[in-house]
Design a protein around this motif. Sequence first.
Motif, PDB file in Angstrom:
ATOM      1  N   GLY A 330     -24.221  17.034 -30.603  1.00  0.00           N
ATOM      2  CA  GLY A 330     -24.896  15.805 -30.243  1.00  0.00           C
ATOM      3  C   GLY A 330     -24.126  15.117 -29.126  1.00  0.00           C
ATOM      4  O   GLY A 330     -22.896  15.175 -29.051  1.00  0.00           O
ATOM      5  N   LEU A 331     -24.848  14.497 -28.208  1.00  0.00           N
ATOM      6  CA  LEU A 331     -24.229  13.725 -27.140  1.00  0.00           C
ATOM      7  C   LEU A 331     -24.116  12.291 -27.647  1.00  0.00           C
ATOM      8  O   LEU A 331     -25.128  11.619 -27.865  1.00  0.00           O
ATOM      9  CB  LEU A 331     -25.083  13.808 -25.865  1.00  0.00           C
ATOM     10  CG  LEU A 331     -24.478  13.263 -24.577  1.00  0.00           C
ATOM     11  CD1 LEU A 331     -23.139  13.909 -24.266  1.00  0.00           C
ATOM     12  CD2 LEU A 331     -25.445  13.493 -23.416  1.00  0.00           C
ATOM     13  N   ILE A 332     -22.885  11.825 -27.876  1.00  0.00           N
ATOM     14  CA  ILE A 332     -22.651  10.569 -28.582  1.00  0.00           C
ATOM     15  C   ILE A 332     -23.105   9.379 -27.751  1.00  0.00           C
ATOM     16  O   ILE A 332     -22.803   9.286 -26.556  1.00  0.00           O
ATOM     17  CB  ILE A 332     -21.166  10.443 -28.942  1.00  0.00           C
ATOM     18  CG1 ILE A 332     -20.777  11.564 -29.914  1.00  0.00           C
ATOM     19  CG2 ILE A 332     -20.856   9.091 -29.543  1.00  0.00           C
ATOM     20  CD1 ILE A 332     -19.294  11.606 -30.215  1.00  0.00           C
ATOM     21  N   ASP A 333     -23.835   8.466 -28.405  1.00  0.00           N
ATOM     22  CA  ASP A 333     -24.249   7.236 -27.749  1.00  0.00           C
ATOM     23  C   ASP A 333     -23.089   6.248 -27.729  1.00  0.00           C
ATOM     24  O   ASP A 333     -22.295   6.164 -28.668  1.00  0.00           O
ATOM     25  CB  ASP A 333     -25.418   6.598 -28.511  1.00  0.00           C
ATOM     26  CG  ASP A 333     -26.649   7.489 -28.488  1.00  0.00           C
ATOM     27  OD1 ASP A 333     -26.677   8.427 -27.675  1.00  0.00           O
ATOM     28  OD2 ASP A 333     -27.568   7.252 -29.285  1.00  0.00           O
ATOM     29  N   VAL A 334     -22.988   5.498 -26.622  1.00  0.00           N
ATOM     30  CA  VAL A 334     -21.983   4.439 -26.508  1.00  0.00           C
ATOM     31  C   VAL A 334     -22.691   3.144 -26.163  1.00  0.00           C
ATOM     32  O   VAL A 334     -23.827   3.132 -25.678  1.00  0.00           O
ATOM     33  CB  VAL A 334     -20.931   4.787 -25.446  1.00  0.00           C
ATOM     34  CG1 VAL A 334     -20.181   6.051 -25.812  1.00  0.00           C
ATOM     35  CG2 VAL A 334     -21.578   4.959 -24.076  1.00  0.00           C
ATOM     36  N   PHE A 335     -22.009   2.012 -26.442  1.00  0.00           N
ATOM     37  CA  PHE A 335     -22.703   0.750 -26.188  1.00  0.00           C
ATOM     38  C   PHE A 335     -21.874  -0.254 -25.391  1.00  0.00           C
ATOM     39  O   PHE A 335     -22.357  -1.329 -25.079  1.00  0.00           O
ATOM     40  CB  PHE A 335     -23.151   0.114 -27.512  1.00  0.00           C
ATOM     41  CG  PHE A 335     -22.061  -0.626 -28.238  1.00  0.00           C
ATOM     42  CD1 PHE A 335     -21.910  -2.001 -28.090  1.00  0.00           C
ATOM     43  CD2 PHE A 335     -21.188   0.052 -29.071  1.00  0.00           C
ATOM     44  CE1 PHE A 335     -20.910  -2.668 -28.777  1.00  0.00           C
ATOM     45  CE2 PHE A 335     -20.203  -0.626 -29.754  1.00  0.00           C
ATOM     46  CZ  PHE A 335     -20.048  -1.995 -29.611  1.00  0.00           C
ATOM     47  N   ASP A 336     -20.622   0.063 -25.071  1.00  0.00           N
ATOM     48  CA  ASP A 336     -19.887  -0.849 -24.190  1.00  0.00           C
ATOM     49  C   ASP A 336     -19.020  -0.028 -23.232  1.00  0.00           C
ATOM     50  O   ASP A 336     -19.003   1.197 -23.280  1.00  0.00           O
ATOM     51  CB  ASP A 336     -19.051  -1.854 -24.984  1.00  0.00           C
ATOM     52  CG  ASP A 336     -17.962  -1.191 -25.809  1.00  0.00           C
ATOM     53  OD1 ASP A 336     -17.883   0.059 -25.786  1.00  0.00           O
ATOM     54  OD2 ASP A 336     -17.208  -1.918 -26.458  1.00  0.00           O
ATOM     55  N   GLU A 337     -18.317  -0.719 -22.344  1.00  0.00           N
ATOM     56  CA  GLU A 337     -17.563  -0.057 -21.273  1.00  0.00           C
ATOM     57  C   GLU A 337     -18.471   0.873 -20.468  1.00  0.00           C
ATOM     58  O   GLU A 337     -18.104   1.991 -20.116  1.00  0.00           O
ATOM     59  CB  GLU A 337     -16.380   0.733 -21.847  1.00  0.00           C
ATOM     60  CG  GLU A 337     -15.308  -0.143 -22.486  1.00  0.00           C
ATOM     61  CD  GLU A 337     -14.596  -1.016 -21.461  1.00  0.00           C
ATOM     62  OE1 GLU A 337     -14.340  -0.547 -20.333  1.00  0.00           O
ATOM     63  OE2 GLU A 337     -14.319  -2.186 -21.773  1.00  0.00           O
ATOM     64  N   ILE A 338     -19.667   0.394 -20.153  1.00  0.00           N
ATOM     65  CA  ILE A 338     -20.671   1.229 -19.489  1.00  0.00           C
ATOM     66  C   ILE A 338     -20.540   1.085 -17.970  1.00  0.00           C
ATOM     67  O   ILE A 338     -20.470  -0.017 -17.434  1.00  0.00           O
ATOM     68  CB  ILE A 338     -22.089   0.830 -19.925  1.00  0.00           C
ATOM     69  CG1 ILE A 338     -22.244   0.980 -21.451  1.00  0.00           C
ATOM     70  CG2 ILE A 338     -23.120   1.686 -19.198  1.00  0.00           C
ATOM     71  CD1 ILE A 338     -22.025   2.370 -21.946  1.00  0.00           C
TER      72      ILE A 338
END
Length: 791
Positions: A330-338
């Motif tokens: 799975g390609l991990i989702d991120v939500f900050d430091e974008i």
Amino acid sequence: MTLDSRSRTLLIATLCLAVMLVTPARADSELVFESRGPGDAGGSHSFSASRFAGHTFRLTERTRITEVGFYADERFVASTVFAAIHQIGMVESAADVANDSRLKASALISLEPGDAETVSAAVDVILEPGWYSLVFGKGRYGAGSSAPLIGMRNTGTVQTPVTRGPFNLDPVTNQRTLVGASTRYFALGETLPPAAPPPRQFLAESAGPAANPLTGPTSGLSASTLTDTAARGERFELTRPAELESVVAWLSAGSGEVYAAVFPVSGPTAWPPAFSSPGFEAAAMASVALPARSQWDESIGELESPVLLPPGHYVVLLGSGRFGTSGSAGLIDVFDEINQTGSVVGSGSSWVVASNNYRIALNGRLVELTASPDALDFGTVPLEIGGQDAIEVTIWGDQPVTFDGISIEGADSAAFGLLSGPGSCLQGQIPGGSTCSIGLSFSPDRLGAHQAALHIAGQGLEDSYPVSLTGMVIAGQADLQIDRDNVDFGLVRLDERSDIELLTLSNSGTASVPIDGLEFSSAMFLRDGGDCPTGAFLLPPAQTCTLGLAFEPEAPGPISGALVLVLGEDLDPVTIDLSGDGLGPAQVGGTVISLGRCELEPTPLANAEVTISGQTESLTVFSDPDGEYEATLFDDQAPLSIQFSAAGHLAALREGISLTANELTLLDVELTALLGCYALSETALAIELEIGASGSLSAVISNSGPATGTLAIQSSADWLTALPMSGQIGAGDSLILSIEVSAVDTLAGSEDGVLSLQISDGGEPVELSVTISRTVLAPDDLFQDRFEEGR
């Protein structure tokens, strides 16, 4: 366990001594990380030489760490433990304690039995934003390994929810196990300004290394599935070329391998080829396999060799089942430091913009310069032709460069050379951001394949940039060309040399023409000047030279010959036809004859002048005693005019005479003398007279010539006179001479007298004469004569 006052004092002294063993903490240190607040909350977490303990924390700013520690319970015994900071890929990654591959700092903490207390060690390390594990244990960095477990207390609420821990870590396998205790771990330090990026670092990333892989503050991790029927990725742009060395992605639990592939696209919103397109894989500029491990972790795919990415727009895609990979993750989702670049997802023939954000990074080095082409092949060339070409160099940095370190290396390096010219990189300092060229020559001295490497280096460059140089050499073919196949020297005087005629030899082939010698069929033709070498020589390809040829005639008339160029083995000789005319003297001659005064047949005239005009200078000759003359001419500029003249003669002019070299033109000329032609009607007269008597006779003198004559008469006897005794006789005139004969004072008898006439007219005097026979009779004789007449 309760400690007495003596024990507490001993413990405090021991802790103070432990801190003194390491670098003191900075006075202005602040709390950077803590897994929970200070104070004893009960519970414990222990570690040893075979089981490390620790906690993961995140830094979002550049930070100097000056102190690390934990809350120790009262169960420990006297011992030395280590504290270490390891960098990790993401929050779920385990520190590589088996290899210390990303160890950032370590320190020793000395412990003595006593009450539960906070213990720490001073360190001094600067950490960039990202994820780190704070690890404690024994058996490393000088910490003893024989003591029992070291206990830690302080359970309670975790104060930093984006961390992971506490955990146990196997030092052999790096296996991480989360535990339920909430032990206090902490780090002190200070926040620093961001560091200037390395000038040569290349990093294109969709999210920073400190990104949080949580979808929310309280929820767990989430990931977008990578399969062989879909691909996911991010867009990015390069403003200068870079060498791609590795691809980094945060992947969830999986197995096998997935791929990361980089596709060039035409613009910021353009798409790569359709996922279902047969040319999908071929369109990728670079691809690499990423391991998909069972845990959630950062995965790095290292390319076998760097791939140069020119400035432009790109899409990096991750998936499975392509580029030789077979796996799932799975390609991990991120939500900050974008670092918002634009996520994409595609399946089949369609691509769409995705709402997910991923941590995908491309790592490598920015390129200081690029060379076009980056491998120069001179192709297949003849041995003596070789070749020339150039490489265009673009300097991508801002700093000027002086290319004083350029070299050519390799077994065949001698066959390649550097050329300088306008715009050359070799001409001093080249400003940053500009282009220049490196000229190269290929001058092999043997057949076959040649290979070397051009190393581009110099002041202002960190690296040397190699450019492969290759060329294949074959035997060439000579092709001699001569600008003409015959040379005509025209008219040349005997024993003189003609003007030089140049023969141009050119080699339009690909191998040298071996000219072994020159052979002339006649010694009257010879080499004279030109720039071709003397003796045997080689005429290289694409070169010319000249042979100077001359003609020295030894005999008059047309002369022909040949020049043979003797060529090397396997080449036919070349023949040049040669011709010229020997200019032996052109002659004019003949006999000058004269009709004289009154002659009917012409006679030779000596010393007659013959003047020939029409040359550079007039030429005058004289006839010999036989009237013959001859003139030799070299500059026979026809037409000529010839003037004949002699004293007392009428001149004769011959005009428009043309002479041919080596021939004799005969001109017999009759000159009419400018003299009188005199004649007497009588040359002998007779008369009879009696004694004492006188008588008269007459004669006529005529002049049929063109000159006027002056007459003078003399008498040989006193009894003989003529009238006139002098005078002139004009051309075509005549004169009557009255001749008086006297018999006075004489005796009878007979007697002759002569009148001599001398005529002058500019030539030799002309003498004529008249003979007078006088008979004087006595009276008886006279009677007798008359009687005889009467009878």
